[in-house]
Enzyme design. Structure first.
Site, PDB file in Angstrom:
ATOM      1  N   CYS A  72      -0.134  -1.607  -7.031  1.00 51.99           N
ATOM      2  CA  CYS A  72       0.197  -0.724  -8.207  1.00 51.99           C
ATOM      3  C   CYS A  72       1.088  -1.269  -8.732  1.00 51.99           C
ATOM      4  CB  CYS A  72       0.094   0.897  -7.929  1.00 51.99           C
ATOM      5  SG  CYS A  72      -1.140   1.459  -7.063  1.00 51.99           S
TER       6      CYS A  72
ATOM      7  N   CYS B 172       2.473   1.988  -3.491  1.00 49.94           N
ATOM      8  CA  CYS B 172       1.228   1.276  -3.741  1.00 49.94           C
ATOM      9  C   CYS B 172       1.733  -0.159  -4.267  1.00 49.94           C
ATOM     10  CB  CYS B 172       0.311   1.668  -4.401  1.00 49.94           C
ATOM     11  SG  CYS B 172      -1.003   0.698  -5.029  1.00 49.94           S
TER      12      CYS B 172
END
Length: 130
Positions: free
Chosen positions: A54, A51
């Site tokens: 993230c 991600c």
């Protein structure tokens, strides 16, 4: 000419005490003790290695962890490695940042956000009087 050294990215590998991340890894097995039974409010970063947002959020949460260590703990849960906790809390979008207080979800924030925004969202728990 020597190659320029690459700066370490604390999100590239799971934490094994070698990275610079201030956030502690929490697993399905340790979530109860580390988060729900914690006497301090705890910010939980639900994330995954693949991600991109993230990885952007990681240093922001590390800064919050360092600056507000007296008020809150900051931990991270890799949703790929710990699907039970992710499922229990209905994590369908990441990054998802949940603040737990007294064993309950007190605040949530979805998506990568700047530090100033997270400080506003979680401000009640980050101030010294919290």
């Amino acid at each position: 000419m020597r190659p320029h050294p690459r700066l370490p990215n604390p999100r590239e590998e799971p934490s094994k005490g070698k990275d610079m991340s201030a956030a502690k890894d929490v697993t399905d097995a340790t979530f109860q003790a580390e988060v729900l039974e914690n006497s301090k409010p705890t910010i939980v970063d639900f994330w995954a290695e693949w991600c991109g947002p993230c990885r952007q959020l990681g240093p922001v949460l590390d800064a919050l962890a360092a600056e507000h260590a007296e008020q809150v703990d900051v931990v991270k849960v890799n949703v790929d490695d710990n699907p039970a906790i992710a499922s229990q809390y209905g994590i369908t979008s990441i990054p998802a940042v949940y603040l737990f207080a007294n064993g309950e979800v007190a605040k949530t924030s979805i998506g990568a956000k700047p530090k100033s925004t997270l400080e506003k969202e979680f401000g009640d728990y980050l101030s010294p009087s919290a």
